[in-house]
Design a protein around this motif. Structure first.
Motif: not given
Length: 403
Positions: A167-189
């Motif tokens: 996911x982190x590698x995909x963020x710069x490739x598409x506008x509008x994506x949110x860089x994961x801040x601490x804690x937000x990695x839990x959201x998709x689960x």
């Protein structure tokens, strides 16, 4: 500012304004941990909470690959007993003043009712595509190399680190994506049992090439049968890949799951490549809806933070009654390498509002389309076409998850 000791009461008022259904314990616990109480606003009537809103400290990808600070407006509510008293307007005023003081050039939100936020300068900047794909009738043609991709089923928690790296590698490739801040990695689960609607627990499959993880899909399966046999549904939650072969292999895996005949997708990019891999797009029932709304808070800094598809040199006359510090004339110059946006006394070439700049900011909504709706005025012949082409993004902007 929200007193952390009153978070339960504050969040309970939000739930009440959204119908009174209590959030699952898992989601409630996550948002308790993610809430930035120092950035959360409470509207009071005596000792009663009658309005709520907050901000998340995000970083948002923009055209050109930069990741820009953005305040994520969230948890907005006004109690039905206190509507039409200016409560929402007062909270929006307070919040945008705070965002400006924090030095964040952008504010962003997802809207339960999109008509509410235009008057505060937010413009629809991204759309999300959902689909219901009839895999019994639709054939899938995958990119070359997909046969060389290995797939491995892993428990979502165990795969989290590998998925987050992709996911982190995909963020710069598409506008509008949110860089994961601490804690937000839990959201998709998040996967509350009471909200599965008969589907399985969340599952995960990894794509691997040359010893490394090159993609992942997170999904659930809702089994179903009728007299003719199985008709289960694959519910796709997330899919990211670093190359076309891995992307194709993951989609083929989903198409081929036993005892299923439908894939349901939620929030996906409007230009998601699977749409060019299927034999019959009409049997995929693609639907669009507005998603991320963007508002420039520091207009000069916001426009200078992104790159532009073509060289641009244009004077903008901007109206912004809710954030009047943005009003006036700005000269925007830039190209694919970077940009500057400064105050100017030169003659204006385009006239538009902050809301329109918010819509165009991520490159998914053209200035020309807005002009066709009467929302952008061309003052110098040719200025509109040049600026519109420069603002566009090669890939559609996309918000991967709500907040």
């Amino acid at each position: 500012m929200l007193d952390p000791s009153r978070w339960d009461e504050w969040f309970g008022k939000l739930e009440l304004a959204f119908g009174g259904v209590r959030t699952s314990p898992e989601e409630r616990a996550l948002f308790h941990d993610l809430t930035e109480c120092e950035r959360s606003i409470v509207a009071w009537d005596g000792d009663e909470i009658v309005g709520t809103t907050g901000s998340f400290s995000f970083r948002l990808s923009v055209p050109g690959g930069a990741v820009v600070p953005a305040a994520g407006l969230t948890m907005v509510s006004v109690q039905p007993t206190h509507r039409r008293r200016g409560v929402l307007r007062a909270m929006m005023r307070h919040q945008l003043d705070d965002v400006r003081a924090a030095g964040e050039p952008l504010a962003v939100l997802t809207a339960s009712e999109p008509e509410i936020y235009g008057r505060f300068g937010y413009g629809t900047a991204t759309h999300a595509a959902s689909a219901e794909i009839d895999t019994a009738r639709v054939r899938l043609t995958v990119p070359e190399g997909a046969d060389g991709v290995a797939l491995r089923a892993v428990e979502p928690e165990a795969a989290l680190e590998a998925c987050e790296a992709v996911y982190a590698r995909r963020v710069p490739a598409r506008p509008g994506m949110l860089e994961r801040r601490p804690g937000w990695e839990r959201h998709p689960l998040l996967d509350p049992e009471g909200e599965r609607g008969g589907a399985s627990p969340l599952r995960c499959v990894l794509a691997e090439r040359d010893g490394g993880v090159t993609g992942y899909a997170r999904f659930a399966v809702r089994p179903d049968w009728d007299a003719a046999g199985p008709k289960g549904v694959v519910i796709l939650r997330d899919l990211e890949a670093l190359d076309p072969a891995s992307y194709g292999a993951l989609w083929r895996f989903l198409f081929d799951l036993d005892l299923t005949c439908t894939i349901q997708t939620g929030r996906r990019p409007v230009d998601d490549p699977w749409q060019h891999m299927v034999s019959d797009i009409r049997r995929c029932q693609v639907r669009l809806r507005d998603d991320l709304h963007v508002r420039p808070v520091d207009l000069g800094a916001a426009l200078a933070a992104r790159a532009y598809a073509l060289p641009v040199d244009v004077v903008l006359e901007v109206t912004d009654p809710f954030c009047p510090w943005n009003e006036g004339r700005w000269r925007l110059t830039g190209d694919a390498k970077g940009a500057s946006c400064e105050r100017t006394a030169d003659a204006p070439e385009l006239r538009l509002g902050a809301r329109e700049l918010g819509s165009a900011y991520l490159g998914g909504i053209s200035l020309s389309a807005l002009a066709g709706a009467g929302r952008v005025e061309e003052l110098r012949p040719g200025a509109l076409a040049g600026a519109s082409a420069a603002f566009l993004s090669d890939v559609a902007p996309w918000l991967p998850h709500g907040f």
